[in-house]
Design a protein around this motif. Structure first.
Motif, mmCIF file in Angstrom:
data_model
loop_
_atom_site.group_PDB
_atom_site.id
_atom_site.type_symbol
_atom_site.label_atom_id
_atom_site.label_comp_id
_atom_site.label_asym_id
_atom_site.label_seq_id
_atom_site.Cartn_x
_atom_site.Cartn_y
_atom_site.Cartn_z
ATOM 1 N N PHE A 1 -6.704 1.084 -0.945
ATOM 2 C CA PHE A 1 -6.191 1.501 0.669
ATOM 3 C C PHE A 1 -5.023 2.412 0.585
ATOM 4 N N ARG A 2 -4.885 3.141 -0.682
ATOM 5 C CA ARG A 2 -3.728 4.064 -0.589
ATOM 6 C C ARG A 2 -3.886 5.261 0.375
ATOM 7 N N THR A 3 -2.798 5.811 0.904
ATOM 8 C CA THR A 3 -2.860 6.773 2.034
ATOM 9 C C THR A 3 -3.051 8.094 1.402
ATOM 10 N N ASN A 4 -3.004 8.261 -0.034
ATOM 11 C CA ASN A 4 -3.072 9.461 -0.505
ATOM 12 C C ASN A 4 -4.479 9.408 -1.592
ATOM 13 N N VAL A 5 -5.718 9.761 -1.104
ATOM 14 C CA VAL A 5 -6.960 9.778 -1.707
ATOM 15 C C VAL A 5 -6.861 10.819 -2.919
ATOM 16 N N GLU A 6 -7.452 10.505 -4.127
ATOM 17 C CA GLU A 6 -7.532 11.339 -5.266
ATOM 18 C C GLU A 6 -8.847 11.221 -5.902
ATOM 19 N N ILE A 7 -9.604 12.319 -5.797
ATOM 20 C CA ILE A 7 -11.052 12.325 -6.668
ATOM 21 C C ILE A 7 -11.041 13.325 -7.832
ATOM 22 N N ASN A 8 -11.023 12.816 -8.825
ATOM 23 C CA ASN A 8 -10.577 13.826 -10.050
ATOM 24 C C ASN A 8 -11.862 13.476 -11.260
ATOM 25 N N SER B 1 -2.616 10.383 4.414
ATOM 26 C CA SER B 1 -1.455 11.551 3.958
ATOM 27 C C SER B 1 -1.919 12.762 3.464
ATOM 28 N N SER B 2 -2.705 12.407 2.207
ATOM 29 C CA SER B 2 -3.186 13.470 1.398
ATOM 30 C C SER B 2 -4.545 13.493 0.835
ATOM 31 N N ILE C 1 1.020 -1.022 0.111
ATOM 32 C CA ILE C 1 0.289 0.030 0.172
ATOM 33 C C ILE C 1 0.919 1.389 0.050
ATOM 34 N N THR C 2 1.832 1.247 0.738
ATOM 35 C CA THR C 2 2.793 2.385 0.779
ATOM 36 C C THR C 2 3.444 2.480 -0.529
ATOM 37 N N ILE C 3 3.732 1.535 -1.220
ATOM 38 C CA ILE C 3 4.177 1.499 -2.450
ATOM 39 C C ILE C 3 3.401 2.197 -3.627
ATOM 40 N N LEU C 4 2.196 1.574 -3.544
ATOM 41 C CA LEU C 4 1.066 2.089 -4.496
ATOM 42 C C LEU C 4 0.640 3.692 -4.263
ATOM 43 N N SER C 5 0.853 4.304 -2.908
ATOM 44 C CA SER C 5 0.644 5.529 -2.541
ATOM 45 C C SER C 5 1.749 6.561 -3.252
ATOM 46 N N LEU C 6 2.678 5.941 -3.775
ATOM 47 C CA LEU C 6 3.741 6.816 -4.314
ATOM 48 C C LEU C 6 3.472 6.883 -6.055
ATOM 49 N N PHE D 1 -16.722 15.431 1.164
ATOM 50 C CA PHE D 1 -15.800 14.620 0.943
ATOM 51 C C PHE D 1 -14.566 15.590 1.735
ATOM 52 N N ILE D 2 -14.431 16.772 1.733
ATOM 53 C CA ILE D 2 -13.480 17.692 2.433
ATOM 54 C C ILE D 2 -13.515 17.367 4.009
ATOM 55 N N TYR D 3 -14.741 17.259 4.467
ATOM 56 C CA TYR D 3 -14.980 17.027 5.848
ATOM 57 C C TYR D 3 -14.372 15.744 6.253
ATOM 58 N N LEU D 4 -14.671 14.529 5.360
ATOM 59 C CA LEU D 4 -14.303 13.193 5.653
ATOM 60 C C LEU D 4 -12.803 13.227 5.585
ATOM 61 N N ALA D 5 -12.148 13.821 4.648
ATOM 62 C CA ALA D 5 -10.552 13.941 4.546
ATOM 63 C C ALA D 5 -10.058 14.574 5.814
ATOM 64 N N LEU D 6 -10.466 15.830 6.315
ATOM 65 C CA LEU D 6 -10.011 16.447 7.678
ATOM 66 C C LEU D 6 -10.417 15.574 8.637
ATOM 67 N N LEU D 7 -11.638 14.778 8.795
ATOM 68 C CA LEU D 7 -11.834 13.785 9.628
ATOM 69 C C LEU D 7 -10.813 12.573 10.057
ATOM 70 N N ARG D 8 -10.081 12.233 8.795
ATOM 71 C CA ARG D 8 -9.141 11.192 8.628
ATOM 72 C C ARG D 8 -7.766 11.740 8.699
ATOM 73 N N GLN D 9 -7.722 12.960 9.295
ATOM 74 C CA GLN D 9 -6.427 13.805 9.754
ATOM 75 C C GLN D 9 -5.258 13.941 8.743
ATOM 76 N N THR D 10 -5.826 14.399 7.560
ATOM 77 C CA THR D 10 -5.072 14.522 6.460
ATOM 78 C C THR D 10 -4.005 15.531 6.482
ATOM 79 N N LYS D 11 -2.643 15.793 6.081
ATOM 80 C CA LYS D 11 -1.933 16.535 6.302
ATOM 81 C C LYS D 11 -1.885 17.463 4.912
ATOM 82 N N SER D 12 -2.269 16.899 3.833
ATOM 83 C CA SER D 12 -2.394 17.806 2.584
ATOM 84 C C SER D 12 -3.509 18.010 2.072
ATOM 85 N N LEU D 13 -4.091 19.042 1.538
ATOM 86 C CA LEU D 13 -5.496 19.272 0.944
ATOM 87 C C LEU D 13 -5.137 19.911 -0.200
ATOM 88 N N LYS D 14 -5.556 19.481 -1.304
ATOM 89 C CA LYS D 14 -5.557 19.982 -2.681
ATOM 90 C C LYS D 14 -7.151 20.174 -3.241
#
Length: 480
Positions: A44-51, A103-104, A17-22, A122-135
């Motif tokens: 289960f990547r630690t950086n979530v991306e919705i595009n 992580s993000s 999962i750590t590798i996939l997150s990169l 979406f933003i609220y759930l991300a902050l609830l997961r204690q994200t450090k990076s918000l784009k």
């Protein structure tokens, strides 16, 4: 152990999962076909991306592929695709319920007005997961190819940053594109921010950036791209290390006081620069690619500007600088040497290899005596050939037939020359023959060949033979 065994599958899932997150989201999703174990691992990547660009059918111009269809038909199709993106986002975030943190979180959505509740969720759930990076990117589909000119209202004010974001106290990185924010509310949010990126945002007055930076005492990186309205930017920070100002079309004056700055990049028109000294500067990149009219008075302003980058080891300059130095060819090198020898040892020149740039290139080589690596990046910059002719300058009169100054880099320190986009033109050869002939320390020539250039090896052989006439063998590397 068998040679054809899948060694990756032997790794624990947490490491996979750590590798996939990169990886990018597209590349991570592609791994789902590798084996049964990988099918849902990317979720289960630690950086979530919705595009929504991943769901919309977009052509090469950045527009919706069905924009020429009937308006109702196109809108219905776009709505269905965006609903699919929303559903995808909810499913992905639900998979994160067992994860203590992400992580993000990155959200790119071109029609935020119609889905405000979903986006805020979406933003609220991300902050609830204690994200450090918000784009958060709410720009139009074709915004990358546009500049904020008369149609700016189409691209900005598309979404207001929710109040609960300002109350979040653990964010380290924030990127906002086409998003409205209140700088006076950054008192809590800004305490932990180390990186801020702003794009397609209306900066109403010169105090906005000053207040923003002041509310972020730990800020190390600031990017301002395609923002508009305010004509003056004032940036003062003791913590700032990276500053990028990119294509802010209304900008007329830039003031920067940042004693710990290590990287400075500017792309836009020629503005009034009020830059402090940067004793820790490592890289500087100055590009006046947005200039539409040639101004001979800019030649007098180049030297004071480049002198601010005295401590930089790496410097990148644009074609306009090479052209406008016609008008300052006597005082330009002297203006920098008044403070001693500039420390630049890596110089990149963006060029069309046009004769109007030759004198400026020669002067730059004469100005940086400690230069060890010289890179040419071939491109299609604006060449002001008619302006130079009207001002009475013979652009075809060059200095390549003369011996270079003993104080410059060519005869003393230049070791590596590289051309990106090498075509083997006559003008390229003029410069290369000059450098080979007089470059006593020259060791390596790297030619990164442009597409469809079949004569690269023949040209390289000619250059090697030329070098043999003046010194030991020159290492000529050809990269196709």
């Amino acid at each position: 152990m068998a040679l054809n065994q899948d060694h990756f599958s032997l790794l624990p899932e947490t490491l996979l999962i750590t590798i996939l997150s990169l990886l990018s989201l597209k590349d991570a999703v592609k791994t789902s076909i590798l084996a049964k174990q990988w099918r849902n691992l990317w979720r289960f990547r630690t950086n979530v991306e919705i595009n929504d660009r991943h769901f919309l059918t977009i052509n090469n111009n950045g527009n919706h592929e069905h924009q020429n269809d009937e308006p109702d038909q196109m809108q219905n199709l776009k709505k269905l695709q965006q609903v699919a993106c929303i559903n995808f986002g909810y499913r992905w975030l639900q998979n994160q319920t067992n994860s203590p943190s992400i992580s993000s979180f990155s959200l790119t959505f071109s029609d935020p007005q119609n889905y405000q509740f979903n986006i805020e969720s979406f933003i609220y759930l991300a902050l609830l997961r204690q994200t450090k990076s918000l784009k958060l990117d709410f720009s139009c589909l074709n915004s990358e190819a546009q500049l904020p000119l008369n149609n700016s209202s189409t691209y900005v004010g598309r979404f207001d940053l929710p109040q609960f974001v300002y109350e979040y106290k653990s964010l380290e990185s924030l990127k906002l594109v086409s998003c409205v924010f209140r700088v006076d509310k950054f008192m809590y949010l800004g305490r932990t921010l180390k990186s801020i990126s702003l794009g397609w945002i209306e900066i109403t007055d010169e105090s906005i950036l000053r207040k923003l930076v002041k509310n972020c005492p730990l800020l190390e990186s600031l990017i301002v791209s395609k923002c508009f309205k305010s004509t003056i930017y004032v940036i003062e920070s003791k913590s700032l290390k990276t500053l990028i100002i990119d294509k802010c079309v209304d900008l007329l004056a830039l003031s920067v006081i940042a004693p710990n700055l290590t990287c400075f990049k500017y792309c836009g028109s020629f503005v009034q620069f009020g830059l402090s000294n940067f004793p820790n500067l490592e890289r500087a990149d100055v590009d006046f690619g947005l200039i539409e009219m040639f101004d001979e008075e800019d030649g007098d302003k180049i030297a004071p500007l480049l002198s601010k980058f005295y401590f930089a080891r790496s410097l990148t300059v644009c074609s306009y600088i090479s052209q406008v130095l016609f008008y300052n060819d006597q005082v330009f090198p002297l203006a920098l040497r008044l403070r001693g020898r500039p420390l630049v040892n890596n110089l990149t020149i963006k060029t069309a290899f046009h004769p109007s740039e030759f004198n400026g290139i020669y002067l730059l080589l004469d100005t940086y005596p400690l230069l060890e690596k010289l890179q040419f990046e071939f491109g299609q910059p604006t060449i002001f050939e008619e302006d130079l002719a009207l001002l009475g300058h013979d652009m075809y009169e060059t200095l390549w037939s003369e011996e270079p100054s003993r104080n410059g880099c060519v005869t003393n320190n230049l070791k590596v020359v590289e051309i990106k986009g090498f075509r083997g033109s006559v003008n390229e050869f003029k410069i290369l023959i000059f450098l080979i002939t007089y470059g006593r320390a020259l060791q390596k020539l790297i030619l990164k060949v442009a597409e469809n250039n079949r004569n690269a090896e023949i040209l390289a052989t000619i250059l090697r033979n030329t070098a043999m006439q003046h010194r030991n063998a020159l290492n000529v590397v050809v990269i196709s």
